[in-house]
Design a protein around this motif. Structure first.
Motif, PDB file in Angstrom:
ATOM      1  N   ALA A 212       0.850  -1.201   0.000  1.00 58.81           N
ATOM      2  CA  ALA A 212       0.000   0.000   0.000  1.00 58.81           C
ATOM      3  C   ALA A 212       0.883   1.247   0.000  1.00 58.81           C
ATOM      4  CB  ALA A 212      -0.920  -0.005   1.210  1.00 58.81           C
ATOM      5  N   MET A 213       0.846   1.966  -1.097  1.00 56.81           N
ATOM      6  CA  MET A 213       1.721   3.130  -1.271  1.00 56.81           C
ATOM      7  C   MET A 213       1.456   4.227  -0.248  1.00 56.81           C
ATOM      8  SD  MET A 213       3.772   2.544  -3.859  1.00 56.81           S
ATOM      9  CE  MET A 213       4.265   4.102  -4.555  1.00 56.81           C
ATOM     10  N   LYS A 214       0.199   4.582  -0.061  1.00 54.54           N
ATOM     11  CA  LYS A 214      -0.142   5.688   0.839  1.00 54.54           C
ATOM     12  C   LYS A 214       0.307   5.383   2.267  1.00 54.54           C
ATOM     13  CE  LYS A 214      -4.025   8.578   2.228  1.00 54.54           C
ATOM     14  NZ  LYS A 214      -5.461   8.812   2.089  1.00 54.54           N
ATOM     15  N   GLU A 215       0.013   4.165   2.735  1.00 50.31           N
ATOM     16  CA  GLU A 215       0.375   3.789   4.094  1.00 50.31           C
ATOM     17  C   GLU A 215       1.900   3.685   4.256  1.00 50.31           C
ATOM     18  OE1 GLU A 215      -1.958   2.277   2.319  1.00 50.31           O
ATOM     19  OE2 GLU A 215      -3.795   2.515   3.476  1.00 50.31           O
ATOM     20  N   THR A 216       2.575   3.170   3.236  1.00 49.60           N
ATOM     21  CA  THR A 216       4.029   3.054   3.294  1.00 49.60           C
ATOM     22  C   THR A 216       4.676   4.427   3.338  1.00 49.60           C
ATOM     23  OG1 THR A 216       3.951   0.961   2.084  1.00 49.60           O
ATOM     24  CG2 THR A 216       6.067   2.103   2.151  1.00 49.60           C
ATOM     25  N   ALA A 217       4.235   5.322   2.468  1.00 48.40           N
ATOM     26  CA  ALA A 217       4.791   6.683   2.446  1.00 48.40           C
ATOM     27  C   ALA A 217       4.567   7.371   3.791  1.00 48.40           C
ATOM     28  CB  ALA A 217       4.168   7.488   1.314  1.00 48.40           C
ATOM     29  N   ALA A 218       3.397   7.204   4.363  1.00 47.15           N
ATOM     30  CA  ALA A 218       3.100   7.823   5.658  1.00 47.15           C
ATOM     31  C   ALA A 218       3.989   7.240   6.755  1.00 47.15           C
ATOM     32  CB  ALA A 218       1.623   7.638   6.009  1.00 47.15           C
ATOM     33  N   ALA A 219       4.165   5.927   6.760  1.00 47.28           N
ATOM     34  CA  ALA A 219       4.985   5.278   7.781  1.00 47.28           C
ATOM     35  C   ALA A 219       6.445   5.701   7.685  1.00 47.28           C
ATOM     36  CB  ALA A 219       4.866   3.761   7.664  1.00 47.28           C
ATOM     37  N   LEU A 220       6.914   5.974   6.463  1.00 50.08           N
ATOM     38  CA  LEU A 220       8.306   6.384   6.252  1.00 50.08           C
ATOM     39  C   LEU A 220       8.489   7.903   6.318  1.00 50.08           C
ATOM     40  CD1 LEU A 220       9.167   3.979   3.291  1.00 50.08           C
ATOM     41  CD2 LEU A 220      10.017   3.817   5.644  1.00 50.08           C
ATOM     42  N   TYR A 221       7.371   8.632   6.419  1.00 53.97           N
ATOM     43  CA  TYR A 221       7.405  10.093   6.420  1.00 53.97           C
ATOM     44  C   TYR A 221       8.054  10.637   5.157  1.00 53.97           C
ATOM     45  CZ  TYR A 221       6.315   9.354  11.329  1.00 53.97           C
ATOM     46  OH  TYR A 221       5.728   8.935  12.491  1.00 53.97           O
ATOM     47  N   VAL A 222       7.668  10.060   4.002  1.00 53.31           N
ATOM     48  CA  VAL A 222       8.172  10.542   2.723  1.00 53.31           C
ATOM     49  C   VAL A 222       6.996  10.775   1.775  1.00 53.31           C
ATOM     50  CG1 VAL A 222      10.392   9.361   2.944  1.00 53.31           C
ATOM     51  CG2 VAL A 222       8.519   8.229   1.738  1.00 53.31           C
ATOM     52  N   HIS A 223       7.235  11.578   0.765  1.00 53.24           N
ATOM     53  CA  HIS A 223       6.231  11.817  -0.278  1.00 53.24           C
ATOM     54  C   HIS A 223       6.107  10.557  -1.133  1.00 53.24           C
ATOM     55  CE1 HIS A 223       4.401  13.590  -3.892  1.00 53.24           C
ATOM     56  NE2 HIS A 223       3.961  14.534  -3.064  1.00 53.24           N
ATOM     57  N   ARG A 224       4.949  10.359  -1.710  1.00 56.28           N
ATOM     58  CA  ARG A 224       4.743   9.169  -2.542  1.00 56.28           C
ATOM     59  C   ARG A 224       5.693   9.116  -3.731  1.00 56.28           C
ATOM     60  NH1 ARG A 224      -1.663   8.575  -3.039  1.00 56.28           N
ATOM     61  NH2 ARG A 224      -1.772  10.421  -1.763  1.00 56.28           N
ATOM     62  N   ASN A 225       6.083  10.252  -4.268  1.00 59.48           N
ATOM     63  CA  ASN A 225       7.053  10.248  -5.374  1.00 59.48           C
ATOM     64  C   ASN A 225       8.415   9.745  -4.900  1.00 59.48           C
ATOM     65  OD1 ASN A 225       5.172  11.217  -7.169  1.00 59.48           O
ATOM     66  ND2 ASN A 225       5.809  13.353  -6.975  1.00 59.48           N
ATOM     67  N   THR A 226       8.800  10.114  -3.696  1.00 57.53           N
ATOM     68  CA  THR A 226      10.048   9.615  -3.119  1.00 57.53           C
ATOM     69  C   THR A 226       9.972   8.106  -2.951  1.00 57.53           C
ATOM     70  OG1 THR A 226      10.413  11.700  -1.956  1.00 57.53           O
ATOM     71  CG2 THR A 226      11.581   9.754  -1.105  1.00 57.53           C
ATOM     72  N   LEU A 227       8.832   7.629  -2.472  1.00 56.97           N
ATOM     73  CA  LEU A 227       8.642   6.189  -2.318  1.00 56.97           C
ATOM     74  C   LEU A 227       8.718   5.488  -3.667  1.00 56.97           C
ATOM     75  CD1 LEU A 227       8.016   3.672  -0.687  1.00 56.97           C
ATOM     76  CD2 LEU A 227       5.584   4.278  -0.838  1.00 56.97           C
ATOM     77  N   ARG A 228       8.072   6.030  -4.674  1.00 58.65           N
ATOM     78  CA  ARG A 228       8.124   5.427  -6.013  1.00 58.65           C
ATOM     79  C   ARG A 228       9.567   5.338  -6.515  1.00 58.65           C
ATOM     80  NH1 ARG A 228       3.813   8.891  -6.988  1.00 58.65           N
ATOM     81  NH2 ARG A 228       1.824   7.814  -6.944  1.00 58.65           N
TER      82      ARG A 228
END
Length: 91
Positions: free
Chosen positions: A39-55
């Motif tokens: 789950a992108m949204k939950e992962t980005a939130a847990a890592l405190y990063v923007h979704r583009n950074t996660l991608r």
């Protein structure tokens, strides 16, 4: 143990080395992503990063491991390596 060690080293070694050399968190990103079922949204939130950074991080992980995160067997192999890594001798 040698085969298991090689399995983990082959998959996670490039990420661990990159993280150590560059102060990045690709291994942690992978763990959090897999723990959250991709789950992108939950992962980005847990890592405190923007979704583009996660991608970006996930693309790097795919490039470095040769695994595709949209492929169930690849995700399983990565998850297995992450689970087994703590039981193996330090690198």
């Amino acid at each position: 143990k040698e085969n298991l060690g090689e399995f983990c080293k082959d998959l996670l070694g490039p990420l661990e080395e990159y993280d150590a050399e560059n102060g990045t968190e690709l291994v942690r990103t992978l763990r959090v992503y897999l723990d959250r079922g991709g789950a992108m949204k939950e992962t980005a939130a847990a890592l405190y990063v923007h979704r583009n950074t996660l991608r970006y991080r996930l693309r790097r992980i795919e490039q470095m491991t040769g695994c595709r995160l949209d492929n169930s067997p690849d995700r399983f192999r990565l998850a297995l390596a992450l689970c087994m890594r703590p039981f193996l001798p330090p690198r």
